[in-house]
Design a protein around this motif. Structure first.
Motif, short mmCIF file in Angstrom:
data_model
loop_
_atom_site.label_atom_id
_atom_site.label_comp_id
_atom_site.label_asym_id
_atom_site.label_seq_id
_atom_site.Cartn_x
_atom_site.Cartn_y
_atom_site.Cartn_z
N UNK B 196 36.77 -40.09 53.07
CA UNK B 196 37.90 -39.50 52.35
C UNK B 196 39.16 -39.62 53.19
N UNK B 197 40.32 -39.57 52.52
CA UNK B 197 41.60 -39.50 53.22
C UNK B 197 42.37 -38.30 52.67
N UNK B 198 42.98 -37.51 53.58
CA UNK B 198 43.82 -36.40 53.11
C UNK B 198 45.14 -36.43 53.87
N UNK B 199 46.11 -35.63 53.39
CA UNK B 199 47.39 -35.51 54.09
C UNK B 199 47.17 -34.81 55.44
N UNK B 200 48.20 -34.83 56.28
CA UNK B 200 48.12 -34.23 57.62
C UNK B 200 47.67 -32.77 57.58
N UNK B 201 48.01 -32.07 56.47
CA UNK B 201 47.70 -30.64 56.37
C UNK B 201 46.45 -30.37 55.54
N UNK B 403 42.81 -33.12 65.94
CA UNK B 403 41.95 -32.78 64.80
C UNK B 403 40.50 -33.00 65.26
N UNK B 404 39.59 -32.16 64.80
CA UNK B 404 38.18 -32.27 65.22
C UNK B 404 37.29 -31.62 64.17
N UNK B 410 29.14 -22.15 60.32
CA UNK B 410 27.97 -22.61 59.56
C UNK B 410 28.09 -24.06 59.18
N UNK B 411 28.85 -24.34 58.13
CA UNK B 411 29.01 -25.72 57.70
C UNK B 411 30.01 -26.44 58.60
N UNK B 412 29.84 -27.73 58.72
CA UNK B 412 30.78 -28.50 59.51
C UNK B 412 32.05 -28.73 58.69
N UNK B 413 33.19 -28.38 59.30
CA UNK B 413 34.49 -28.50 58.64
C UNK B 413 35.49 -29.17 59.58
N UNK B 414 36.63 -29.57 59.03
CA UNK B 414 37.68 -30.20 59.84
C UNK B 414 38.65 -29.11 60.31
N UNK B 415 38.94 -29.13 61.62
CA UNK B 415 39.84 -28.15 62.24
C UNK B 415 40.99 -28.87 62.95
N UNK B 416 42.05 -28.10 63.18
CA UNK B 416 43.18 -28.63 63.95
C UNK B 416 43.54 -27.61 65.03
N UNK B 424 43.90 -22.77 66.89
CA UNK B 424 42.78 -23.43 66.22
C UNK B 424 42.64 -22.88 64.81
N UNK B 425 42.56 -23.77 63.86
CA UNK B 425 42.45 -23.33 62.45
C UNK B 425 41.76 -24.38 61.61
N UNK B 426 41.17 -23.92 60.53
CA UNK B 426 40.48 -24.83 59.62
C UNK B 426 41.55 -25.53 58.78
N UNK B 427 41.33 -26.80 58.50
CA UNK B 427 42.35 -27.58 57.79
C UNK B 427 42.20 -27.41 56.28
N UNK B 428 40.97 -27.41 55.79
CA UNK B 428 40.71 -27.24 54.35
C UNK B 428 39.23 -26.98 54.18
N UNK B 429 38.86 -26.52 53.00
CA UNK B 429 37.43 -26.41 52.71
C UNK B 429 37.12 -27.25 51.49
#
Lengths: 195, 446
Positions: B196-201, B403-404, B410-416, B424-429
């Motif tokens: 997938x590709x998403x915007x920077x945010x 980004x990491x 629990x679930x693996x998510x994308x953080x910045x 440190x914060x989650x980028x999206x779910x």
């Protein structure tokens, strides 16, 4: 495991026993009728009757034998099927972040080797898998090395390398998706499939 | 074709930008405001006044209901450079704050601690186009730093505001903003993994691969026009090189595994780990899959190349010492040296855009954490801790963010986070498990 082997050998012994019985019975009938063939054909009716009986007996024996052979064939098929199933379902396991073959893994691979040398006409895919610990790309590399260890071991035992293809799935196809040590241990494996 | 012409026309007509005052932008810019390489960077307090209707005069009497302030605040906040002041703190009498210097009482902002101020005004031009004026002020110097007027269609509002936000960042840091960049990642749902590709945010994510197989480890080319990834779509791991705009590309499918691609900066070339020889080694390839040369030559696992910004050096993961560690190879001299010594599991190197550091995943006790280290192998800094597994770091093109992926909840998510590990914060779910993010190395046009 040993119980299974015992039942199998008992089954084989029984089949063999039946066969010896059938073979040894056959000629006896022929012998007993042979002298009567030379006797005059006065009592042709009787002779015909005897011939018919003989024919019937022969047919009965043949059917019996065919049945026995069929049973034997089914038993053999079952053994074969079981061996194939065992070949596919029994995985070879690895230590964490390792691709060398443990003693247990080598024992299991000897079973694989036994099966493979009786089935030289088959193409086998050796799948290398990893647990979810660690990184995707490194684990793809590690899975490849696990498959390679297994392939090399089998080739060293005399299996034709052309039969054996390897593929790594890394951590992408866990058998147990859990995040526990026991799940990880189950996922660090080489799995065999038949092409 | 029509669509293309329309798009081009849009590009020209929509962004008719009048830079009416060009204070300091080109004259002198020593980026005294934000130095992104400072780990003790204090957030700059900034006030953003709700945009006003400037149809009648430049003072702007009426506050617009549907104004872009929240969008602008969101972007500026994302960078981690700013402390955005609460409107209520300074807007006791915000109606009297206009959009131009003469109508601003700067002391109203300095007393609440704001060092910077942004004002915005909006009106319709005679031919019905949207005109937006945006200004950045230094409240203590009572001086305008950036002033711009934009003209476009009303649907271009977000693009205009994004462009201004980019100008603000460029003025303050001397680096291009991340607002036009994108992030590529993989997402797994019920055994199927797609790119997938998403915007920077994290917004506007769209699926790039559309098969029911496993697709993984995506990598951007430095011009952000191509991505390379590994796919099992044809039964085994092969490399796919793909133009993200046009439907073209190539497949690299040597015997064995074809994995872990990484592009050479400024070139249509990439390095990847191939195992056709029986052992996995890293090779240099053209973008169409021709082997240029073999880059590693040791028995064992060699994966995950990442190039220095000048393309002269390559970091990679090797097991040559018995455990996975990060090594650096000088492409020209051929010298290889080990970078990481601490711990028994160091993978996923990502070279910083400034060229001075490498971010990577390290197994520490039972967790995996993101670390950075100087290319000399000193000053190892652990950026995450006690948060389960944190993997696959990738730098934003300005070097200020990383980004990491993390399974801390629990679930693996994308953080910045910032490149010093703060914010440190989650980028999206989204559904499934997301892993292996990579930040584009430049602006992505699509």
């Amino acid at each position: 495991m040993q119980e299974k082997l015992f039942i199998k050998s008992l089954l084989c012994a029984m089949v063999c026993g039946f066969m010896i019985f059938a073979v040894s019975c056959g000629p006896k009938v022929v012998k007993s009728t042979a002298p009567e063939e030379v006797v005059e054909n006065v009592e042709s009716q009787d002779i015909y009757q005897d011939d018919a009986a003989e024919e019937e007996e022969m047919n009965r024996q043949r059917a019996l034998e065919e049945q026995l052979l069929e049973e034997q064939r089914i038993a053999e098929e079952a053994v074969k099927k079981e061996a194939l199933e065992k070949f596919i379902t029994e995985n070879v396991y690895f230590d964490y972040n390792e691709f060398f073959l443990t003693e247990d893994a080598q024992e299991r691979l000897k079973d694989k080797w036994m099966w493979l040398k009786d089935n030289m006409d088959i193409s086998v895919i050796i799948e290398g898998h990893c647990d979810s610990r660690g990184t995707t790309e490194y684990n793809l590399g590690l899975g490849e090395k696990r498959a390679e260890s297994v392939r090399t071991f089998l080739i060293d035992l005399g299996i034709d390398g052309a039969m054996l293809t390897k593929i790594s799935y890394g951590e992408e196809k866990p058998v147990d998706p859990g995040n526990t040590p026991s799940a990880w241990a189950k996922n660090r494996r080489v799995h065999f499939t038949i092409e | 074709m029509n669509k293309k012409i329309k798009f081009l026309l849009n590009c020209f007509t929509v962004f008719f930008i009048i830079v009416f005052i060009q204070v300091d932008v080109y004259a002198k810019n020593n980026y005294e405001y934000i130095n992104i390489s400072n780990p003790f960077l204090a957030k700059i307090p900034i006030a953003i006044v709700p945009f006003k209707d400037i149809t009648k005069n430049n003072k702007g009497d009426v506050v617009l209901l549907n104004n872009g302030v929240d969008y602008l605040m969101g972007m500026l906040k994302f960078t981690g450079f700013f402390n955005i002041l609460d409107k209520d703190a300074f807007l006791t009498d915000f109606k009297n704050t206009g959009v131009i210097s003469s109508s601003i009482n700067f002391r109203q902002f300095t007393t609440v601690g704001a060092e910077l101020l942004i004002t915005g005004g909006e009106k319709k031009s005679k031919d019905g186009k949207l005109v937006i004026e945006l200004r950045l002020f230094d409240t203590f110097k009572e001086k305008m730093l950036i002033g711009k007027q934009y003209e476009g269609q009303s649907s271009d509002k977000e693009r205009i505001i994004r462009r201004f936000a980019g100008d603000v960042i460029y003025y303050l840091t001397g680096k291009k903003s991340v607002f036009e960049t994108k992030i590529v990642f993989e997402s797994k749902i019920s055994g199927k993994k797609n790119i997938f590709i998403c915007d920077f945010d994290g917004k506007n994510s769209r699926r790039i691969t559309k098969n029911r197989s496993i697709n993984l480890s995506p990598s951007w080319s430095s011009d952000s026009k191509w991505i390379a990834y590994t796919s099992f779509n044809k039964g085994k791991p092969d490399l796919y090189i793909r133009n993200i705009k046009a439907k073209r590309g190539s497949i690299i499918n040597f015997k064995g595994a074809n994995i872990s691609p990484s592009w050479v900066p400024g070139k249509f070339m990439l390095a990847a780990s191939l195992s056709f020889s029986g052992d996995s080694d890293i090779y240099l390839l053209t973008g169409t899959g021709k082997i240029v040369k073999k880059l590693t030559n040791k028995w064992g696992i060699d994966v995950s190349p990442s190039f220095s910004p000048d393309g002269k050096k390559m970091a990679f993961v090797s097991r040559r010492s018995g455990t996975p560690q990060i090594y650096i190879k000088n492409i020209y001299s051929g010298n290889v040296r080990r970078l990481t010594y601490e711990g028994r599991y160091n993978t996923n190197p990502s070279w910083s855009p400034a060229g001075d550091k490498i971010a990577y995943s390290a197994m520490v006790k039972n967790d995996i954490d993101i670390c950075t280290i100087d290319i000399a192998g000193k000053n190892r800094l652990k950026l995450t801790s006690d948060t389960a597994d944190n993997e696959s770091p990738s730098w934003s093109p300005d070097g200020s963010l990383i980004v990491f992926s993390s399974n801390r909840n629990g679930h693996s998510r994308i953080y910045v986070m910032t490149s010093f590990g703060t914010d440190q914060r989650i980028l999206f779910t989204m559904k499934g498990e997301q892993t292996n993010p990579e930040w584009s190395k430049s602006i992505v046009l699509d």
